[in-house]
Design a protein around this motif. Structure first.
Motif, mmCIF file in Angstrom:
data_model
loop_
_atom_site.group_PDB
_atom_site.id
_atom_site.type_symbol
_atom_site.label_atom_id
_atom_site.label_comp_id
_atom_site.label_asym_id
_atom_site.label_seq_id
_atom_site.Cartn_x
_atom_site.Cartn_y
_atom_site.Cartn_z
ATOM 1 N N LEU A 45 5.039 9.843 -27.124
ATOM 2 C CA LEU A 45 5.972 9.311 -27.866
ATOM 3 C C LEU A 45 7.414 9.409 -27.029
ATOM 4 C CD1 LEU A 45 5.900 10.360 -31.524
ATOM 5 C CD2 LEU A 45 5.417 7.942 -30.546
ATOM 6 N N MET A 46 7.661 10.544 -26.079
ATOM 7 C CA MET A 46 8.569 11.073 -25.245
ATOM 8 C C MET A 46 8.725 10.144 -23.971
ATOM 9 S SD MET A 46 10.861 12.987 -26.877
ATOM 10 C CE MET A 46 11.732 13.426 -25.389
ATOM 11 N N LYS A 47 7.770 9.565 -23.677
ATOM 12 C CA LYS A 47 7.843 8.550 -22.461
ATOM 13 C C LYS A 47 8.644 7.475 -22.758
ATOM 14 C CE LYS A 47 3.081 9.830 -21.032
ATOM 15 N NZ LYS A 47 1.680 9.274 -20.841
ATOM 16 N N GLU A 48 8.892 7.041 -23.803
ATOM 17 C CA GLU A 48 9.774 6.089 -24.088
ATOM 18 C C GLU A 48 11.410 6.273 -24.342
ATOM 19 O OE1 GLU A 48 8.711 2.626 -25.023
ATOM 20 O OE2 GLU A 48 6.630 3.487 -24.355
ATOM 21 N N GLN A 49 11.615 7.569 -24.179
ATOM 22 C CA GLN A 49 12.862 8.084 -24.403
ATOM 23 C C GLN A 49 13.792 7.457 -23.228
ATOM 24 O OE1 GLN A 49 14.066 11.984 -23.358
ATOM 25 N NE2 GLN A 49 15.324 12.213 -25.230
ATOM 26 N N ASP A 50 13.363 7.463 -21.897
ATOM 27 C CA ASP A 50 14.545 6.718 -21.135
ATOM 28 C C ASP A 50 14.741 5.296 -21.357
ATOM 29 O OD1 ASP A 50 14.603 9.293 -19.873
ATOM 30 O OD2 ASP A 50 13.253 8.942 -18.341
ATOM 31 N N HIS A 51 13.718 4.631 -21.516
ATOM 32 C CA HIS A 51 13.744 3.174 -21.704
ATOM 33 C C HIS A 51 14.647 3.049 -22.854
ATOM 34 C CE1 HIS A 51 12.878 -1.235 -22.475
ATOM 35 N NE2 HIS A 51 12.460 -0.729 -23.679
ATOM 36 N N PHE A 52 14.734 3.631 -24.015
ATOM 37 C CA PHE A 52 15.183 3.608 -25.400
ATOM 38 C C PHE A 52 16.904 3.847 -25.284
ATOM 39 C CE2 PHE A 52 16.674 5.078 -29.516
ATOM 40 C CZ PHE A 52 16.600 3.880 -30.250
ATOM 41 N N CYS A 106 17.961 -5.352 -30.981
ATOM 42 C CA CYS A 106 16.871 -4.641 -31.474
ATOM 43 C C CYS A 106 16.343 -4.190 -29.984
ATOM 44 C CB CYS A 106 15.895 -5.459 -32.057
ATOM 45 S SG CYS A 106 16.622 -5.990 -33.657
ATOM 46 N N VAL A 107 15.372 -2.941 -30.295
ATOM 47 C CA VAL A 107 14.516 -2.466 -29.211
ATOM 48 C C VAL A 107 13.191 -2.296 -29.971
ATOM 49 C CG1 VAL A 107 14.181 -0.738 -27.554
ATOM 50 C CG2 VAL A 107 16.502 -1.091 -28.137
ATOM 51 N N ASN A 108 12.265 -2.819 -29.065
ATOM 52 C CA ASN A 108 10.532 -2.771 -29.117
ATOM 53 C C ASN A 108 10.356 -1.475 -28.765
ATOM 54 O OD1 ASN A 108 7.872 -2.792 -29.362
ATOM 55 N ND2 ASN A 108 8.220 -5.203 -29.452
ATOM 56 N N LEU A 109 9.904 -0.670 -29.541
ATOM 57 C CA LEU A 109 9.521 0.917 -29.285
ATOM 58 C C LEU A 109 8.131 1.018 -29.738
ATOM 59 C CD1 LEU A 109 10.790 3.351 -27.956
ATOM 60 C CD2 LEU A 109 11.070 4.457 -30.336
ATOM 61 N N GLN A 110 7.230 1.588 -28.786
ATOM 62 C CA GLN A 110 5.866 1.592 -29.261
ATOM 63 C C GLN A 110 5.595 2.771 -30.134
ATOM 64 O OE1 GLN A 110 3.472 2.727 -25.622
ATOM 65 N NE2 GLN A 110 1.516 2.723 -26.548
ATOM 66 N N GLY A 111 4.696 2.284 -31.160
ATOM 67 C CA GLY A 111 4.547 2.891 -32.415
ATOM 68 C C GLY A 111 5.382 2.808 -33.366
ATOM 69 N N PHE A 112 6.480 2.099 -33.149
ATOM 70 C CA PHE A 112 7.502 1.880 -33.946
ATOM 71 C C PHE A 112 7.691 0.204 -34.303
ATOM 72 C CE2 PHE A 112 8.169 5.778 -32.450
ATOM 73 C CZ PHE A 112 8.491 6.802 -33.508
ATOM 74 N N GLY A 113 7.391 -0.572 -33.368
ATOM 75 C CA GLY A 113 7.805 -1.905 -33.475
ATOM 76 C C GLY A 113 9.139 -2.140 -33.178
ATOM 77 N N GLU A 114 9.884 -3.171 -33.772
ATOM 78 C CA GLU A 114 11.417 -3.656 -33.633
ATOM 79 C C GLU A 114 12.169 -2.644 -34.199
ATOM 80 O OE1 GLU A 114 12.696 -5.945 -31.866
ATOM 81 O OE2 GLU A 114 10.836 -6.602 -30.977
ATOM 82 N N ILE A 115 13.136 -2.200 -33.595
ATOM 83 C CA ILE A 115 14.076 -1.289 -34.099
ATOM 84 C C ILE A 115 15.387 -1.613 -34.050
ATOM 85 C CG2 ILE A 115 15.045 1.229 -34.129
ATOM 86 C CD1 ILE A 115 12.369 2.281 -33.280
ATOM 87 N N GLN A 116 16.314 -1.809 -34.982
ATOM 88 C CA GLN A 116 17.736 -1.915 -34.898
ATOM 89 C C GLN A 116 18.158 -0.801 -34.625
ATOM 90 O OE1 GLN A 116 19.246 -4.662 -36.254
ATOM 91 N NE2 GLN A 116 17.359 -5.978 -36.677
ATOM 92 N N VAL A 117 19.295 -1.054 -33.180
ATOM 93 C CA VAL A 117 19.929 -0.082 -32.700
ATOM 94 C C VAL A 117 21.347 -0.284 -32.567
ATOM 95 C CG1 VAL A 117 17.681 0.571 -31.241
ATOM 96 C CG2 VAL A 117 19.526 -1.394 -30.497
#
Length: 511
Positions: free
Chosen positions: A364-371, A386-397
């Motif tokens: 999961l932490m591999k997505e941190q920098d991109h997020f 919105c950001v597409n995060l692996q394992g979470f889908g579309e997330i409001q940011v």
């Protein structure tokens, strides 16, 4: 032989308005059974196809297989009668018999002589086959038809009598014998308790359902798996398992509440623990609700099993069910308290030796920098909502851009991923704990705790034994009823056999 009333359509002499319906219902009641022979009396003066009685008999005997027609008043309308009885336009399967009614004060013998003379000398009636004319032919035919029907039905009747006799004998043998001593009562009580205990082991522990093959509600092991799966689904689909809702909001607040004099960029464990406690507290009702529901089910099964095994001892059955209910409620309370302890232990600290935790967190932490880049705007271009995060889908940011401190966002993301990885371990561990805990308690119930019912029934003064010696009036009455029924069935079986023998002799005489 039942002489049914004639069909009346118009009420006379104070008859009810629905006289036709009443008579029709009476007639249909008697001619509907397949064992009945319908003796349809027709006047030679009418058209057979328009007769109400023919229409009614055809409703229940369409092919006329059990309908015999008797044609009366042949002396009044002899013309064309031979054609009417040979054409058989109305499907009279058992055939016709033509007779002459008695007139005035004629004796039976005089009427029969006149009947024979009529069928011999009348130009129209003498053409009718002699095998279907005369009251004596009707009598012989009725006897023969009745004998055939009895011979046809009796084997099935005897079979049903035998089956009922066997069932009653079996039921009588299963009924408890009247107990006359304390020793007999003690042995009977121990035998019933052990039988009930074995039934509970089958249903709740071994998964053997031969005693309740059709009643799925008593298949304890299968129902437990269903309830456990439903609990697991509720836990995995509850609000706390929604990973994307208000993303990082709770983590940021937790970090702000846990601020202190410490090294920079150091993730405080207290922040993780506060969030964990809140999440566990919010789902704590689920395992308790599951435990209560399961013990309610156990209580139902135990009550049902005891009711069946103590059915013949009503006074003891009531007491035994009360003792069993008290036992189950005590175990229920102990179980709920233990589940509460399990939940409280999960609140104390976050711990697991499961290697899946670190593997999941690292992934999961591999997505941190991109997020973080998508939020802080370090990349060129418009900022996404919105950001597409692996394992979470579309997330409001959008709500996260108010936090200008990137370090807080990084810490919150790391804290979130720790909680996500740990929450998966927690949910599986809680389901497993519930399964093992309840199985352990059920094992103790069916193997050991049921002995408490025996102790309570025996009592210090032996009141349970005294109750065993008192038979319920209903049981006494049932035993006597079964004995009387067995005697009647035996007599019926013997009578049916004698009738069949007489029919066989009659058939041989006719031959």
């Amino acid at each position: 032989m039942v002489d049914l009333p004639g069909i009346t359509r118009v009420p006379v002499h104070g008859q009810p308005d629905n006289i036709y319906e009443q008579i029709r219902d009476i007639i249909m009641q008697y001619i509907t059974p397949k064992e009945s022979i319908i003796l349809n009396v027709l006047s030679a003066t009418v058209d057979f196809s328009t007769c109400e009685s023919i229409r009614m008999s055809q409703q229940v005997d369409k092919n006329g297989e059990r309908t015999l027609a008797v044609v009366t008043k042949v002396d009044r309308a002899p013309e064309g009668l031979v054609d009417k009885v040979t054409a058989d336009d109305v499907n009279i399967g058992l055939g016709y018999v033509c007779v002459r009614n008695r007139i005035g004060d004629e004796s039976y013998e005089e009427a029969r002589k006149e009947e024979a003379r009529l069928f011999e000398t009348n130009a129209h009636l003498s053409c009718i086959d002699k095998s279907i004319v005369g009251v004596h032919v009707l009598a012989q035919k009725l006897v023969r038809i009745q004998a055939n029907e009895i011979a046809k039905c009796l084997p099935e009747i005897v079979k049903n009598i035998s089956a009922k006799l066997e069932a009653n004998v079996s039921e009588l043998e299963k009924m408890p014998k009247a107990l006359t001593s304390d020793a007999d009562a003690t042995q009977a009580m121990m035998r019933i308790i052990q039988a009930a205990k074995e039934s509970l082991k089958k249903l709740l522990w071994r998964g053997e359902f031969d005693e309740y093959p059709e009643d799925n509600t008593k298949h304890g092991t299968a129902r437990f798996v269903e309830m456990l799966n439903r609990f697991s689904d509720e836990l995995h689909n509850c609000e706390e398992s929604n990973l994307s809702k208000d993303f990082l909001t709770e983590e940021i607040k937790g970090l702000e509440d846990a601020k202190g004099i410490e090294l920079p960029n150091f993730l405080p464990f207290e922040a993780f623990l506060r969030i964990l406690r809140k999440k566990v507290e919010r789902i704590s009702y689920l395992p308790i609700k599951f435990t209560e529901k399961y013990w309610d089910y156990i209580d139902d099964v135990v009550m049902s099993v005891l009711t069946r095994h103590w059915e013949m001892y009503y006074h003891v059955k009531v007491f035994a069910k009360g003792a069993a209910h008290n036992l189950v409620q005590k175990l229920r309370e102990q179980s709920i308290n233990r589940v509460k302890e399990i939940v409280e232990m999960e609140k104390l600290t976050g711990y697991t030796c499961n290697p899946d935790y670190m593997m999941e967190w690292n992934k999961l932490m591999k997505e941190q920098d991109h997020f973080i880049n998508q939020i802080s705007g370090t990349n060129m271009g418009p900022l996404p909502c919105c950001v597409n995060l692996q394992g979470f889908g579309e997330i409001q940011v959008e709500h996260l851009r108010q936090h200008s401190n990137v370090s807080i966002l990084q810490q919150a993301f790391a804290l979130k991923m720790r909680m996500v990885a740990y929450w998966k371990i927690f949910k599986v561990r809680l389901v497993d704990s519930m399964a093992l805990h309840l199985q352990y308690h059920v094992h103790n119930l069916v193997h050991n705790d049921t002995d408490e019912i025996m102790k309570e029934l025996m009592g210090p003064d032996g009141h349970g034994i005294k109750m065993m010696l008192v038979e319920s009036p209903a049981i006494v009455a049932k035993r006597e009823k079964l004995k009387n029924s067995i005697n009647v069935l035996k007599e019926s079986k013997d009578s049916a056999a004698k009738v069949m023998d007489r029919i066989a002799v009659y058939d041989a005489y006719l031959v």
